[in-house]
Design an enzyme around this catalytic site. Sequence first.
Site, PDB file in Angstrom:
ATOM      1  N   SER A 145     -16.633 -10.424 -19.245  1.00 44.92           N
ATOM      2  CA  SER A 145     -17.554 -11.075 -20.196  1.00 44.92           C
ATOM      3  C   SER A 145     -17.452 -10.326 -21.515  1.00 44.92           C
ATOM      4  O   SER A 145     -17.083  -9.143 -21.541  1.00 44.92           O
ATOM      5  CB  SER A 145     -18.991 -10.974 -19.673  1.00 44.92           C
ATOM      6  OG  SER A 145     -19.916 -11.247 -20.704  1.00 44.92           O
ATOM      7  N   TYR A 158     -25.704  -5.771 -16.317  1.00 44.24           N
ATOM      8  CA  TYR A 158     -24.645  -6.779 -16.505  1.00 44.24           C
ATOM      9  C   TYR A 158     -23.534  -6.203 -17.390  1.00 44.24           C
ATOM     10  O   TYR A 158     -22.354  -6.276 -17.044  1.00 44.24           O
ATOM     11  CB  TYR A 158     -25.241  -8.056 -17.127  1.00 44.24           C
ATOM     12  CG  TYR A 158     -24.251  -9.210 -17.165  1.00 44.24           C
ATOM     13  CD1 TYR A 158     -23.918  -9.892 -15.995  1.00 44.24           C
ATOM     14  CD2 TYR A 158     -23.660  -9.623 -18.353  1.00 44.24           C
ATOM     15  CE1 TYR A 158     -23.011 -10.958 -16.019  1.00 44.24           C
ATOM     16  CE2 TYR A 158     -22.758 -10.676 -18.383  1.00 44.24           C
ATOM     17  CZ  TYR A 158     -22.441 -11.344 -17.211  1.00 44.24           C
ATOM     18  OH  TYR A 158     -21.534 -12.399 -17.248  1.00 44.24           O
TER      19      TYR A 158
HETATM   20  P1  NDP Z   1     -21.553 -20.074 -12.152  1.00 44.73           P
HETATM   21  O1  NDP Z   1     -22.955 -19.785 -11.819  1.00 44.73           O
HETATM   22  O2  NDP Z   1     -21.080 -21.479 -12.165  1.00 44.73           O
HETATM   23  O3  NDP Z   1     -20.581 -19.255 -11.173  1.00 44.73           O
HETATM   24  C1  NDP Z   1     -20.910 -18.054 -10.562  1.00 44.73           C
HETATM   25  C2  NDP Z   1     -20.161 -18.034  -9.245  1.00 44.73           C
HETATM   26  O4  NDP Z   1     -20.311 -16.770  -8.601  1.00 44.73           O
HETATM   27  C3  NDP Z   1     -20.694 -19.100  -8.271  1.00 44.73           C
HETATM   28  O5  NDP Z   1     -19.607 -19.725  -7.665  1.00 44.73           O
HETATM   29  C4  NDP Z   1     -21.462 -18.272  -7.246  1.00 44.73           C
HETATM   30  O6  NDP Z   1     -21.469 -18.850  -5.941  1.00 44.73           O
HETATM   31  C5  NDP Z   1     -20.617 -17.004  -7.248  1.00 44.73           C
HETATM   32  N1  NDP Z   1     -21.335 -15.872  -6.683  1.00 44.73           N
HETATM   33  C6  NDP Z   1     -22.506 -15.325  -7.094  1.00 44.73           C
HETATM   34  N2  NDP Z   1     -22.843 -14.296  -6.291  1.00 44.73           N
HETATM   35  C7  NDP Z   1     -21.873 -14.200  -5.341  1.00 44.73           C
HETATM   36  C8  NDP Z   1     -21.642 -13.354  -4.236  1.00 44.73           C
HETATM   37  N3  NDP Z   1     -22.501 -12.359  -3.907  1.00 44.73           N
HETATM   38  N4  NDP Z   1     -20.528 -13.540  -3.493  1.00 44.73           N
HETATM   39  C9  NDP Z   1     -19.655 -14.516  -3.802  1.00 44.73           C
HETATM   40  N5  NDP Z   1     -19.804 -15.356  -4.835  1.00 44.73           N
HETATM   41  C10 NDP Z   1     -20.914 -15.198  -5.597  1.00 44.73           C
HETATM   42  O7  NDP Z   1     -21.310 -19.400 -13.553  1.00 44.73           O
HETATM   43  P2  NDP Z   1     -20.006 -19.163 -14.430  1.00 44.73           P
HETATM   44  O8  NDP Z   1     -18.931 -20.106 -14.072  1.00 44.73           O
HETATM   45  O9  NDP Z   1     -20.471 -19.087 -15.804  1.00 44.73           O
HETATM   46  O10 NDP Z   1     -19.578 -17.692 -13.987  1.00 44.73           O
HETATM   47  C11 NDP Z   1     -18.276 -17.336 -13.554  1.00 44.73           C
HETATM   48  C12 NDP Z   1     -17.943 -15.943 -14.057  1.00 44.73           C
HETATM   49  O11 NDP Z   1     -17.871 -15.975 -15.482  1.00 44.73           O
HETATM   50  C13 NDP Z   1     -18.970 -14.867 -13.704  1.00 44.73           C
HETATM   51  O12 NDP Z   1     -18.308 -13.682 -13.324  1.00 44.73           O
HETATM   52  C14 NDP Z   1     -19.723 -14.678 -15.014  1.00 44.73           C
HETATM   53  O13 NDP Z   1     -20.289 -13.389 -15.104  1.00 44.73           O
HETATM   54  C15 NDP Z   1     -18.612 -14.895 -16.008  1.00 44.73           C
HETATM   55  N6  NDP Z   1     -19.027 -15.206 -17.368  1.00 44.73           N
HETATM   56  C16 NDP Z   1     -19.678 -16.380 -17.656  1.00 44.73           C
HETATM   57  C17 NDP Z   1     -20.044 -16.658 -18.954  1.00 44.73           C
HETATM   58  C18 NDP Z   1     -20.735 -17.914 -19.358  1.00 44.73           C
HETATM   59  O14 NDP Z   1     -21.136 -18.015 -20.537  1.00 44.73           O
HETATM   60  N7  NDP Z   1     -20.886 -18.891 -18.494  1.00 44.73           N
HETATM   61  C19 NDP Z   1     -19.762 -15.711 -20.040  1.00 44.73           C
HETATM   62  C20 NDP Z   1     -19.074 -14.524 -19.622  1.00 44.73           C
HETATM   63  C21 NDP Z   1     -18.720 -14.293 -18.341  1.00 44.73           C
HETATM   64  P3  NDP Z   1     -22.579 -19.953  -5.479  1.00 44.73           P
HETATM   65  O15 NDP Z   1     -22.720 -20.915  -6.611  1.00 44.73           O
HETATM   66  O16 NDP Z   1     -21.953 -20.573  -4.263  1.00 44.73           O
HETATM   67  O17 NDP Z   1     -23.835 -19.235  -5.159  1.00 44.73           O
END
Ligand code: NDP
Length: 257
Positions: A145, A158
């Site tokens: 991020s 975070y």
């Molecule tokens: P989402 O909430 O769509 O995705 C997050 C994903 O992480 C989900 O699939 C969720 O699974 C999974 N997850 C959470 N906890 C666990 C766990 N303990 N074990 C396995 N899987 C887990 O958000 P984003 O697509 O935005 O996020 C994807 C990545 O991008 C993350 O790492 C986030 O930090 C990063 N990011 C996002 C930004 C944004 O602006 N959106 C900016 C910068 C970074 P489930 O839904 O099944 O619970």
Amino acid sequence: MRLDNKIALVTGADSGIGQAIAEEFAKAGADVVITFHTDEAGAAETKRRIEATGRRAMVAQLDVRNSGAVGSFFERAAVEFGVPDVLVNNAGKGMGEKTPVADLADDQLDVVLDTNLKGPLYCARAFVKLRQANGGKGRIVNISSVAQHLPTAQSAPYGMSKAGLGSLTRSLSVELAELRINVNNIAPGMIETPMTQERIDDPEKREASFKEIPWHRAGQPVEIARLALFLASDYGDYVTGQTWTMDGGLTMNWGGA
Ligand code: NDP
């Protein structure tokens, strides 16, 4: 950019950025292992999209915080589906409620560090063991991020977790060079996903966010997915250990709007 007949494993591929990466990889010719944590329906939708491209998909529930479960899942996926060539460490967790460090509960700290930092290490470890046993080579793409670069007041865990992931990327890139495993990291800015939807849907919060972003918009998950595809494809062969920031200029403008 192609991934013909490669196998990719994308964690947290049931929504947002992970779902877009899984779909783009399939369009580029890869079979994809997709993991979800709680959103089984989202994972089924990702599987449907992958199969619509003519590629294979495997879906599994996985909590990346559970080191034993990660190890056994990678072994099972290798046997049942094939040894992955590409790992995308996408699963991650936001802070939820913003909290000053003075008020931070241990649980709040642990869940973010365990998911965003230790989880990718567990997955990388399991992936590397499989690659070592299968002739080396491969790609790891981490999703950190802009918070790895920017101060995250009231969200310190975070920022710590994502900065740590940037450091893990650099360490692994050197460690795995002999095996010819490239390790890179994408640092997205504000991307429109379930993690940011509430902020984007609220007119005041959206305006405040977009004002800080020189592009005055959120990024789309597919934009991150295309960068991940470059890093996973042959086009990305001569790059390793780097963080690729994709943020509409946000980090160039922090505090300057
Ligand atoms: P989402 O909430 O769509 O995705 C997050 C994903 O992480 C989900 O699939 C969720 O699974 C999974 N997850 C959470 N906890 C666990 C766990 N303990 N074990 C396995 N899987 C887990 O958000 P984003 O697509 O935005 O996020 C994807 C990545 O991008 C993350 O790492 C986030 O930090 C990063 N990011 C996002 C930004 C944004 O602006 N959106 C900016 C910068 C970074 P489930 O839904 O099944 O619970």
